[in-house]
Design a protein around this motif. Structure first.
Motif: not given
Length: 330
Positions: A206-214
């Protein structure tokens, strides 16, 4: 031992017990009855620390009603200091109806409109609560409305000024937020203030908003967060510090009810840190240098979570030290 201060909602979980249709009856195939249990994520954490024998303090507000009395008594029975738990005549104690599927997974229906916990204000914090520092724990359910959000941020600031470690379990419940509201920016505002952060994998997404987790994990650590924890049910727990990343495999148990699993886990971790008198100045060194002690604390926390999964309810599923048999460390 350090003090653990848990702030936020204390509410009554009305837990489902499905009843099958009697033979020969024509009504719906099944109906549900509900039994009251003490709950609310921060209250669960307070009870988890208290039942383990820790110095546990709860800060929040319930109604001056039968459910509020029930919550206060339940916290005290779990060994929690309730001197900072207020009871309001202006709002009722919140309720959460919890249905379980055949695998013990939950769905929630909240009755929390203008409830007493939402009426807690910044002025309701008592300075004596923060004397001596310790660990201050909260969740995102006190970010849902402007007034309680302001109170939460004020509490974090007071705790930081007193030298507390700030622990944030995102514990996102979208159905508690007003229609059309986006929790994203408010969650990030709290992430920027935290020392320890716990998210389940869905909350991380949810907090990634399009970014990868890393990338997001790297951003969290760049904020100065000492320890980022990512849980994923029975899959390995991931932990991230400034120096290292690792995993802990939770014990394998038969799931009965996952209601308080995450709260038991974070309560176990905060208890382990408090027991070792890990203060804010010591936290960075603890997670950086004492990797064996960190792994031991996370293993203990995972055992607490596994015990909770294997038992029904919230407070009733939280272990005391004597309950953590070797099977929960396997």
């Amino acid at each position: 031992m350090q003090k653990v201060i848990s702030f936020g909602e204390a509410l009554v979980d009305m837990l489902s017990s499905k009843v099958s249709k009697p033979a020969g009856k024509t009504e719906a195939a099944s109906h549900e009855s509900f039994t009251k249990f003490p709950g609310g994520a921060p209250a669960n954490v307070a009870a988890a620390v208290g039942k383990l024998g820790g110095n546990s303090v709860f800060v929040g507000q319930v109604g001056a009603d039968m459910f509020g009395d029930f919550m206060k008594a339940s916290l005290e029975d779990a060994g929690v200091d309730t001197r900072y738990l207020l009871q309001s005549d202006e709002g009722k104690t919140a309720l959460a109806f919890v249905s379980l599927d055949d695998h013990g997974e939950r769905s929630f229906e909240f009755y929390r409109n203008a409830s007493a916990d939402l009426l807690f204000s910044a002025d309701d914090f008592q300075e004596s609560c923060f004397e001596g520092g310790g660990l201050f724990h909260f969740c995102s359910n006190t970010l849902t409305e402007p007034a309680i959000r302001a109170a939460t941020l004020a509490g974090i600031d007071k705790a930081k000024s007193a030298g507390c470690i700030i622990s944030f379990d995102v514990n996102l419940r979208l159905n508690l937020w007003p229609e059309g509201a986006d929790p994203f920016e408010f969650i990030w505002a709290c992430l920027e203030r935290a020392d320890i952060v716990k998210l389940c994998v869905e909350e991380l997404n949810f907090i990634c908003r399009g970014q990868v987790q890393a990338q997001v994990i790297e951003r969290l650590l760049s904020l100065g967060i000492a320890l980022v924890l990512v849980t994923d049910g029975g899959k390995p727990l991931r932990y991230h510090t400034q120096e290292r990343t690792g995993t802990i495999q939770p014990p394998s148990v038969a799931m009965v009810d996952s209601t308080a699993a995450g709260d038991a886990f974070i309560g176990g971790l905060l208890y382990a840190l408090a027991e070792q008198n890990i203060s804010a100045p010591l936290l960075s060194d603890f997670v950086a240098i004492e990797s064996a002690l960190l792994k031991s604390a996370l293993t203990f926390a995972s055992a607490c979570g596994a015990y909770a999964v294997a038992h029904q309810g919230a407070f009733s599923s939280l272990p005391g030290k004597e309950d953590l048999t070797p099977a929960y460390f396997a």
